[in-house]
Design an enzyme around this catalytic site. Structure first.
Site, mmCIF file in Angstrom:
data_model
loop_
_atom_site.group_PDB
_atom_site.id
_atom_site.type_symbol
_atom_site.label_atom_id
_atom_site.label_comp_id
_atom_site.label_asym_id
_atom_site.label_seq_id
_atom_site.Cartn_x
_atom_site.Cartn_y
_atom_site.Cartn_z
ATOM 1 N N ARG A 123 0.814 -1.232 0.000
ATOM 2 C CA ARG A 123 0.000 0.000 0.000
ATOM 3 C C ARG A 123 0.840 1.272 0.000
ATOM 4 N NH1 ARG A 123 -2.681 -3.207 3.711
ATOM 5 N NH2 ARG A 123 -4.531 -4.190 2.832
ATOM 6 N N LYS A 145 2.330 11.923 -10.336
ATOM 7 C CA LYS A 145 1.362 11.149 -11.125
ATOM 8 C C LYS A 145 2.053 9.874 -11.577
ATOM 9 C CE LYS A 145 -1.830 14.508 -13.113
ATOM 10 N NZ LYS A 145 -2.339 15.097 -14.369
ATOM 11 N N GLU A 187 7.827 20.153 -23.786
ATOM 12 C CA GLU A 187 7.264 20.239 -22.432
ATOM 13 C C GLU A 187 7.829 21.449 -21.676
ATOM 14 O OE1 GLU A 187 4.797 18.521 -21.446
ATOM 15 O OE2 GLU A 187 4.768 16.723 -22.692
ATOM 16 N N LYS A 229 6.462 23.951 -12.478
ATOM 17 C CA LYS A 229 5.569 22.798 -12.218
ATOM 18 C C LYS A 229 5.470 22.519 -10.716
ATOM 19 C CE LYS A 229 4.206 18.137 -13.279
ATOM 20 N NZ LYS A 229 4.240 16.948 -14.110
ATOM 21 N N GLU A 239 -5.028 17.741 -8.782
ATOM 22 C CA GLU A 239 -5.714 18.273 -9.962
ATOM 23 C C GLU A 239 -7.193 18.553 -9.742
ATOM 24 O OE1 GLU A 239 -4.091 16.864 -13.712
ATOM 25 O OE2 GLU A 239 -6.039 17.099 -14.625
ATOM 26 N N ARG A 243 -3.966 22.534 -11.726
ATOM 27 C CA ARG A 243 -3.058 21.556 -12.338
ATOM 28 C C ARG A 243 -3.537 21.115 -13.723
ATOM 29 N NH1 ARG A 243 0.265 16.514 -9.493
ATOM 30 N NH2 ARG A 243 1.268 15.863 -11.428
ATOM 31 N N ASN A 247 -2.213 20.575 -18.980
ATOM 32 C CA ASN A 247 -2.592 19.787 -20.158
ATOM 33 C C ASN A 247 -2.816 20.645 -21.397
ATOM 34 O OD1 ASN A 247 -2.479 17.379 -18.720
ATOM 35 N ND2 ASN A 247 -4.571 17.628 -17.967
ATOM 36 N N HIS A 250 -3.046 19.094 -24.889
ATOM 37 C CA HIS A 250 -3.102 17.633 -24.772
ATOM 38 C C HIS A 250 -4.296 17.007 -25.488
ATOM 39 C CE1 HIS A 250 -0.061 16.502 -21.474
ATOM 40 N NE2 HIS A 250 0.342 17.577 -22.106
ATOM 41 N N HIS A 254 -3.352 14.324 -27.984
ATOM 42 C CA HIS A 254 -3.730 12.907 -27.869
ATOM 43 C C HIS A 254 -4.431 12.421 -29.125
ATOM 44 C CE1 HIS A 254 -3.522 12.712 -23.197
ATOM 45 N NE2 HIS A 254 -2.396 12.371 -23.769
ATOM 46 N N HIS A 267 5.109 11.764 -27.922
ATOM 47 C CA HIS A 267 4.182 12.533 -27.081
ATOM 48 C C HIS A 267 4.501 14.042 -27.149
ATOM 49 C CE1 HIS A 267 1.609 13.577 -23.741
ATOM 50 N NE2 HIS A 267 2.638 14.098 -23.110
HETATM 51 P P1 NAD Z 1 10.303 6.929 -22.736
HETATM 52 O O1 NAD Z 1 10.350 6.622 -21.313
HETATM 53 O O2 NAD Z 1 9.712 5.926 -23.654
HETATM 54 O O3 NAD Z 1 11.798 7.254 -23.224
HETATM 55 C C1 NAD Z 1 12.006 7.597 -24.595
HETATM 56 C C2 NAD Z 1 13.070 6.698 -25.227
HETATM 57 O O4 NAD Z 1 14.372 7.114 -24.783
HETATM 58 C C3 NAD Z 1 12.965 5.227 -24.849
HETATM 59 O O5 NAD Z 1 13.308 4.453 -25.968
HETATM 60 C C4 NAD Z 1 14.017 5.076 -23.741
HETATM 61 O O6 NAD Z 1 14.485 3.760 -23.603
HETATM 62 C C5 NAD Z 1 15.086 5.999 -24.251
HETATM 63 N N1 NAD Z 1 15.978 6.557 -23.248
HETATM 64 C C6 NAD Z 1 15.658 6.994 -22.013
HETATM 65 N N2 NAD Z 1 16.706 7.596 -21.462
HETATM 66 C C7 NAD Z 1 17.722 7.509 -22.347
HETATM 67 C C8 NAD Z 1 19.067 7.958 -22.326
HETATM 68 N N3 NAD Z 1 19.543 8.690 -21.330
HETATM 69 N N4 NAD Z 1 19.848 7.673 -23.394
HETATM 70 C C9 NAD Z 1 19.333 6.991 -24.445
HETATM 71 N N5 NAD Z 1 18.069 6.568 -24.536
HETATM 72 C C10 NAD Z 1 17.277 6.833 -23.489
HETATM 73 O O7 NAD Z 1 9.536 8.296 -23.017
HETATM 74 P P2 NAD Z 1 9.490 9.689 -22.249
HETATM 75 O O8 NAD Z 1 9.268 10.694 -23.301
HETATM 76 O O9 NAD Z 1 10.606 9.860 -21.292
HETATM 77 O O10 NAD Z 1 8.159 9.548 -21.371
HETATM 78 C C11 NAD Z 1 6.894 9.345 -21.963
HETATM 79 C C12 NAD Z 1 5.972 8.734 -20.927
HETATM 80 O O11 NAD Z 1 5.836 9.646 -19.842
HETATM 81 C C13 NAD Z 1 4.576 8.426 -21.419
HETATM 82 O O12 NAD Z 1 4.196 7.147 -20.965
HETATM 83 C C14 NAD Z 1 3.720 9.492 -20.754
HETATM 84 O O13 NAD Z 1 2.397 9.050 -20.502
HETATM 85 C C15 NAD Z 1 4.469 9.719 -19.473
HETATM 86 N N6 NAD Z 1 4.238 11.033 -18.861
HETATM 87 C C16 NAD Z 1 3.905 11.051 -17.554
HETATM 88 C C17 NAD Z 1 3.722 12.264 -16.906
HETATM 89 C C18 NAD Z 1 3.415 12.289 -15.449
HETATM 90 O O14 NAD Z 1 3.115 13.365 -14.919
HETATM 91 N N7 NAD Z 1 3.512 11.172 -14.753
HETATM 92 C C19 NAD Z 1 3.883 13.469 -17.612
HETATM 93 C C20 NAD Z 1 4.233 13.413 -18.948
HETATM 94 C C21 NAD Z 1 4.416 12.183 -19.579
HETATM 95 N N1 GLY Z 2 1.714 16.127 -16.887
HETATM 96 C C1 GLY Z 2 0.649 16.746 -16.218
HETATM 97 C C2 GLY Z 2 0.735 16.722 -14.723
HETATM 98 O O1 GLY Z 2 1.710 16.303 -14.153
HETATM 99 O O2 GLY Z 2 -0.196 17.106 -14.097
#
Ligand code: NAD
Ligand code: GLY
Length: 365
Positions: A123, A145, A187, A229, A239, A243, A247, A250, A254, A267
């Site tokens: 938990r 998140k 971003e 942020k 949110e 918050r 988006n 978005h 999306h 993304h």
């Molecule tokens: P990702 O995690 O897929 O990474 C992108 C690519 O880069 C992958 O192929 C990864 O293996 C590679 N990679 C990572 N670090 C590297 C490095 N240092 N050197 C070489 N390659 C590397 O994508 P992302 O853009 O980091 O994240 C996208 C995800 O984040 C989505 O699932 C999205 O929903 C999520 N997200 C979450 C929030 C949140 O608030 N939690 C906000 C925005 C996005």
């Molecule tokens: N990426 C949007 C949030 O963190 O709220």
């Protein structure tokens, strides 16, 4: 005295406040982050791309603990409930107790899944974010998140679960592919476009240095976005209001990502085009000026980001995808729009005809 190569930003959430450390060499700076581990167990969650590059630097800081690693295959397709189940099994194998810590080493996919796994184990146990993409450093690792995708939609299962610390080691960006780096810049621009006009001006002045990955400029850009942020999260952690502004772009983004079957656009690229469409719609509705739309377009272009709807995508199809957004009511859309740079707001009752006209104008005919 301020160290120009290092910044700490605090996400202020009372007893759950945590630092975001940004600088070079931080994965190997064990003395800094090891104190965040309260117990004898740790599990590093990473993926098959990142672990060969960076796991060793983290592992040497875990000496003396019972620890293991759990590696995902690379890609969004692996951010699943099934893999959370496997991560929890791995925590069981390790014998992780309540004071164990999960370490997320990777981009947003790893961070979201690792954070959710930490939220579920007994938990809720501690976790530390070690983001290795620019997007993860400026967005997903900050704010708590966490979650995974379901067959019915992205990020539909999850939890708010704040990390104990965020360790953003700028050295990891040296191996990040250029396209992923640029997607992260979207971003950064988003934060400025939503609520920080001086930052937007700073980005315009430093766009060339950012595109060229100048180290000091990248550090400053990350720190400014994280500071923005962190403020929003501190005021509205779950949110209930403000918050949601994060988006901006978005709903459009999306729809574009979905229309491209999650392979045409990253993304951040969807967010870049989506922000511009939101600006164009705001202008059409008389909320903002064409000068502000132009500034946004120019900045995105300077940073090497896409600004037009990819060929082959159709305005009606995109509108249909936007209708699926949870924020909507029948016949009209609820969107994040803006009154110009730095002034985003939530707007309900946006007529579909106006959205369609905006999409149609931006579609390659
Ligand atoms: P990702 O995690 O897929 O990474 C992108 C690519 O880069 C992958 O192929 C990864 O293996 C590679 N990679 C990572 N670090 C590297 C490095 N240092 N050197 C070489 N390659 C590397 O994508 P992302 O853009 O980091 O994240 C996208 C995800 O984040 C989505 O699932 C999205 O929903 C999520 N997200 C979450 C929030 C949140 O608030 N939690 C906000 C925005 C996005
Ligand atoms: N990426 C949007 C949030 O963190 O709220």
């Amino acid at each position: 005295m301020n160290n120009p190569d290092f910044q700490t930003i605090t996400v202020a959430l009372g007893q759950r406040s945590y630092p975001v450390w940004i600088g070079a060499g931080l994965l190997a700076d064990h003395a800094r982050w090891r104190v965040m581990l309260r117990g004898r167990h740790a599990m590093v969650i990473s993926n098959t791309t990142v672990a060969p590059l960076y796991l060793e630097r983290v592992a040497t800081g875990l000496e003396g603990l019972h620890w293991s690693s759990f590696l995902l295959d690379d890609g969004e397709a692996h951010k699943t409930f099934a893999n959370v189940g496997r991560a929890l099994e791995a925590l069981g194998q390790l014998g992780a107790t309540r004071d164990a810590c999960v370490i997320a080493l990777g981009g947003g996919v790893v961070g979201d899944l690792a954070g959710f796994s930490a939220a579920c184990w007994m938990r809720g146990i501690d976790f530390i974010q070690m983001p290795t993409t620019l997007l993860a450093m400026v967005d997903s690792s900050v704010g708590g998140k966490t979650g995974v995708n379901l067959p019915v939609g992205k990020n539909l299962a999850g939890a708010f679960h704040q990390p104990r610390a965020v360790v953003a080691d700028l050295d990891t960006l040296t191996t990040l592919p250029a396209r992923e780096y640029r997607a992260g810049l979207a971003e950064v621009v988003k934060g400025a476009a939503i609520g920080d006009e001086p930052f937007f001006g700073w980005l315009e002045q430093h766009a060339d240095a950012l595109a060229a990955r100048d180290a000091g400029t990248v550090l400053e850009a990350i720190a400014r976005k994280v500071r923005y942020k962190a403020g929003v999260v501190a005021r509205d952690e779950t949110e209930q209001g403000e918050r949601a502004l994060l988006n901006l772009g978005h709903t459009f983004g999306h729809a574009l990502e979905t229309a491209g079957h999650y392979t045409t656009l990253l993304h951040g690229e969807g967010v870049a085009i989506g922000m511009l469409l939101a600006a164009q719609l705001s202008e059409r509705l008389g909320m903002s000026s064409s000068a502000d739309t132009s500034r946004l377009r120019q900045l995105l272009e300077k940073l090497g980001l896409p600004t037009s709807i990819p060929a082959g995508m159709d305005a009606q199809q995109l509108l249909a995808l936007m209708r699926l957004d949870k924020k909507n009511t029948a016949g009209s859309l609820r969107l994040i729009l803006w009154r110009g740079i730095g002034r985003a707001e939530i707007v309900g009752g946006v007529a579909e005809a106006q959205v369609l006209a905006t999409l149609d104008e931006a579609t390659t005919h």
